[in-house]
Design an enzyme around this catalytic site. Structure first.
Site, PDB file in Angstrom:
ATOM      1  N   ASP A 237      34.391  18.424  32.065  1.00 25.81           N
ATOM      2  CA  ASP A 237      32.893  18.455  32.165  1.00 25.81           C
ATOM      3  C   ASP A 237      32.887  18.801  33.595  1.00 25.81           C
ATOM      4  OD1 ASP A 237      32.866  17.570  29.604  1.00 25.81           O
ATOM      5  OD2 ASP A 237      32.801  15.423  30.363  1.00 25.81           O
ATOM      6  N   THR A 599      40.968  42.981  44.140  1.00 22.58           N
ATOM      7  CA  THR A 599      42.487  43.750  44.330  1.00 22.58           C
ATOM      8  C   THR A 599      43.217  42.637  43.758  1.00 22.58           C
ATOM      9  OG1 THR A 599      44.220  44.273  45.447  1.00 22.58           O
ATOM     10  CG2 THR A 599      42.524  43.300  46.892  1.00 22.58           C
ATOM     11  N   ASN A 603      45.065  41.003  49.220  1.00 23.88           N
ATOM     12  CA  ASN A 603      45.428  41.085  50.587  1.00 23.88           C
ATOM     13  C   ASN A 603      44.307  41.852  51.513  1.00 23.88           C
ATOM     14  OD1 ASN A 603      45.114  43.654  49.412  1.00 23.88           O
ATOM     15  ND2 ASN A 603      47.019  44.804  50.261  1.00 23.88           N
ATOM     16  N   MET A 644      53.510  42.627  41.197  1.00 26.54           N
ATOM     17  CA  MET A 644      52.706  43.322  41.938  1.00 26.54           C
ATOM     18  C   MET A 644      52.293  42.581  43.448  1.00 26.54           C
ATOM     19  SD  MET A 644      50.573  45.672  39.449  1.00 26.54           S
ATOM     20  CE  MET A 644      50.473  47.084  40.439  1.00 26.54           C
TER      21      MET A 644
END
Length: 851
Positions: A237, A599, A603, A644
């Site tokens: 909640d 992104t 970064n 990545m």
């Protein structure tokens, strides 16, 4: 940032330890002397709002705070490994279950064992504490394996009537004393935590009674003379005051948004109106954030009942939406929704109203307990793990004078707050609603809740302008790689711009499209339905503007662009710097611009979080869960997963923490062949236990020589006869998919904030009949720093940037790396300077408002 903005993700670590000190009119210096002894530095005084909001110190609902930082010695680092020797900790889950509870239990067990303490499971909540026997069992390192990704609570939870009676608490005390347990970690809601505090306050009397009855000896009573209590708030909640986010809320939002997305497709097919009822008891947080995350037409929440003529307003709103071409309507209702007289507003009431007045085909869906179920999100796993670590430290550092505390999340920092004062403040919200003081109830929920409400009202209740043209012309574009949430940011930016009376243009294919004139005007319906769509609808490219400044300048003039909103990653930031540099050559570039970080790599300098990173993190976690299942079935198998992020190790580190990885290799933490050898030896030892599997994450650019193939071959060779190795490169699947609730909400708020700033900056830059902005603060990055959204000139961020590796020079999440290693059973030192030391809060009152 506030409650959900951060939702925050973060998660997460304490960059500055904080002390909250009980004080009336005392000075910061006087307050610091009354606090527990810590290494001394000059304090920075400030104010912490009820839900952690830093704001005006004279406003209602603020808590005075003192912030400190210090450097730990080697001895202090090492002390954590011996802190629990001779002590015992019990952990239980109570009340309603919530996703992420298992992550907290796992962290309590493993960090407790790491400190040298014995750790016990209490099965079935307080009932298990009362019944004792097999319900209280000692935990081992392996007993919490494969628990991280499971929903609910593995050790069970139950509502316990026995514990509400003193006789039940007497039996519970007897069971704990016999096992030598004097530290109790309770994971649950406000009712469960209140019960724990009652238990602690009665502890001495309970021991006396047990000793008089001959059930325990004087020696046992002496050894168990005081009981330490630490609470972790587990509730979907998000109704507990004192924490930005409770364990389970983010996962519940995942379940809700998944269902709303699915319902949207069928609603469009049949041109239907759907009324969806979500949980939350007396708190409208789930309903409100859901409405922002899916672009709902209307939301009903208990904190802000609709006006008396809401039926007319609702029907007009639904009709206008259909008139603009929409084929569906979505209405979100919190289960505790009421009108201004306190009368409940039910889903069936709303359905009957829409059918009777508009004749729309309307269906009701009550989501119910599906919101509690399923796999916990990455955020809840990290939150639970982080809070579990803090809970162990709070228990083992506790003294008889330390009040029972609750470990909370404030921004991306862990804080300890007195348990009962937080419970009381939570009750004050309900009391305010019962007494129909709704404005006060909204304030008590915190500034973040109010900001959510204001953005919702703008996007859902304000009528967009009918005529084209506008006061100013603002262009919106995506730059860099796609990231989930980009479309939500574009939608918010466009619609807020239109509401403000501006003309809004959209640019296709980033800076390249701006140079080629791929620009068109966007109306209200242009961005309809974009919130839940992944990727970039506008198209995005990595091309930087430097080589095309002349063409870009010409198109800025041609389309009369007076402001630019750039949504993207490191290329967007770098492009902003090039635009600033280009102003020396082209006056047309002297217009305000703002960069919104978006992104998966997270970064962008100037922001702790980027749009899209949370979605990528959840994608990685889902994949790792499936891989671990495969490894558990085949046994003696180690998977090496490549993530990545470029040179930024955020995804690898946070996914490692959320998925329970054995190691995570990143560029920011250099490693050698000796480190690789140590990791292999660690896995060899692990294969001798009952946990015969391994998971290793590697950031794609962590080392140019130690590639994924190299590490795979090394593990394969060194593990011969002991374990098999497999590798997986996740690739661009991390950039795809529907954005998570966090990314949708974060993007929506970032877009609204950016456009509000843009409108003000354009007015400020209007000179001699044109826009001319050439000051450093006319080109900014909008970023989240700790707990606040701030605009920072791109030129000022240059010194904080490692341009060669495309990362900020300082990254907050690196502080979480030791926790990842400890939970993977590495023998390392834990930096306890990252642990909060907040022992007391004082409640200020202004008139009748309680803090």
């Amino acid at each position: 940032m506030h409650k959900d903005e951060i939702h925050l993700k973060i998660f997460m670590c304490v960059i500055q330890s904080r002390q909250v000190v009980r004080t009336t009119e005392s000075t910061a210096e006087e307050a610091s002397t009354s606090a527990m002894t810590i290494p001394q530095l000059q304090p920075k005084t400030g104010y912490l709002k009820r839900l952690g909001t830093v704001d005006d110190p004279n406003a209602v609902g603020h808590i005075p705070i003192i912030e400190t930082e210090w450097i730990m010695t080697h001895e202090e680092h090492h002390a954590a490994k011996t802190l629990g020797i001779g002590k015992a900790i019990a952990v239980l889950t109570s009340g309603g279950d919530a996703q992420g509870m298992n992550a907290a239990v796992r962290a309590v067990v493993r960090v407790g064992i790491y400190t040298g303490a014995r750790v016990f499971f209490v099965h079935e909540g307080y009932q298990g504490l009362v019944d004792g026997g097999e319900h209280i069992r000692e935990a081992t390192w392996e007993s919490v394996s494969m628990m991280l990704q499971l929903g609910g609570t593995v050790i069970g939870s139950a509502r316990c009537k026995d514990f509400r009676e003193r006789e039940g608490r007497l039996r519970a005390a007897h069971n704990l004393v016999k096992l030598g347990i004097t530290n109790l970690c309770v994971i649950g809601g406000d009712g469960s935590l209140t019960g724990a505090d009652t238990f602690r306050s009665e502890w001495s009397d309970l021991l006396n009674d047990l000793q008089k009855d001959g059930k325990i000896t004087a020696e046992e009573a002496k050894k168990s003379s005081f009981l330490n209590i630490v609470g972790l708030v587990g509730s979907i909640d998000n109704d507990f005051c004192g924490t930005d986010m409770t364990i389970g809320t983010d996962s519940a939002l995942h379940r809700i948004v998944e269902i709303v997305d699915a319902i949207t497709t069928t609603a469009q097919s049949h041109q239907r109106t759907f009324v969806l009822e979500v949980m939350g008891r007396h708190c409208g947080y789930l309903a409100l954030v859901t409405s922002l995350s899916c672009g709902a037409d209307w939301v009903f929440i208990p904190e802000c009942p609709p006006d008396d003529d809401w039926e007319e307003h609702l029907c007009r709103r639904l009709t206008e939406t259909r008139t603009r071409g929409s084929r569906l309507n979505i209405i979100i209702v919190a289960e505790g929704a009421i009108d201004k007289n306190g009368k409940p507003i039910t889903s069936e009431d709303i359905k009957n109203l829409v059918v009777k007045r508009l004749g729309y085909d309307t269906r009701v869906t009550v989501l119910g307990h599906v919101q509690r179920g399923g796999t916990p999100s990455a955020f809840d796993r990290i939150l639970g793990s982080r809070m579990g670590v803090e809970a162990v430290m709070a228990l083992l550092e506790g003294t008889p004078d330390t009040p029972a505390c609750v470990v909370s999340l404030s921004g991306n920092q862990a804080v300890r707050l007195p348990l009962m004062e937080c419970v009381q403040v939570t009750k004050d919200v309900t009391k305010a609603m019962d007494e129909k003081r709704f404005d006060e109830a909204m304030k008590l929920r915190g500034r973040s809740f109010m900001n959510n409400w204001e953005v919702y009202k703008l996007l859902a209740h304000v009528r967009p302008p009918v005529s084209k043209g506008g006061l100013h012309t603002v262009a919106v574009m995506n730059v860099g790689a796609p990231a989930a949430g980009m479309n939500a940011a574009v939608r918010s930016t466009v619609r807020i711009g239109l509401i403000q009376g501006n003309r809004v243009l959209v640019v296709h294919d980033g800076f390249e499209g701006l140079a080629k004139g791929q620009i068109e005007e966007a109306g209200w319906s242009y961005v309809g339905g974009w919130t839940g769509q992944g990727g970039s609808k506008l198209g995005t490219k990595r091309t930087l503007p430097k080589k095309n400044l002349e063409q870009i300048s010409a198109n800025i003039t041609k389309f009369n662009i007076q402001g630019l909103v750039i949504i993207g990653g490191f290329e967007a930031y770098t492009g902003g710097l090039e635009l600033m540099e280009g102003r020396k050559q082209f006056d047309e570039l002297c217009i305000p611009f703002v960069v919104i970080p978006a992104t998966v790599s997270n970064n962008v300098p100037g922001s702790d979080f980027s749009i899209g990173a949370d979605t990528a993190l959840n994608t990685i976690c889902t994949t790792c869960d499936r891989i671990k299942q495969s490894a558990a079935g085949t046994k003696r198998r180690v998977f090496i997963i490549e993530t990545m992020g470029g040179y930024c190790g955020y995804l690898a580190t946070m996914a490692g923490l959320a998925a329970g990885a054995d190691a995570a290799y990143i560029f920011e933490e250099p490693f050698t062949i000796r480190d690789l050898q140590m990791n292999v030896e660690h896995l060899v030892q692990k294969m001798k236990t009952t946990v015969k599997r391994g998971l290793v994450l590697r950031n794609e650019k962590c080392n140019e020589n130690y590639t994924t193939d190299f590490i795979f071959n090394l593990y394969s060779e060194e593990g011969k006869g002991i374990f098999d190795s497999r590798k997986n490169v996740l690739g661009h699947m991390q950039q795809g998919g529907s954005p998570t609730p966090f990314d949708r909400n974060f993007a929506t708020k970032m877009g609204a904030k950016a456009m509000n700033w843009m409108s003000g900056k354009i007015k400020e830059s209007y000179r001699n009949g044109r826009i001319f902005a050439n000051t450093p603060d006319s080109g900014c990055v909008l970023g989240m720093r700790k707990r606040t959204l701030v605009f920072q000139p791109v030129t000022e961020l240059k010194d904080q940037t490692d341009f060669e590796h495309r990362i900020p020079k300082e990254q907050w999440w690196l502080k979480l790396r030791p926790i990842l290693k400890i939970l993977a059973k590495y023998e390392i030192d834990l930096d306890t300077s990252d642990h909060a030391h907040l022992e007391h809060i004082s409640r200020k009152r202004s008139g009748e408002a309680a803090v």
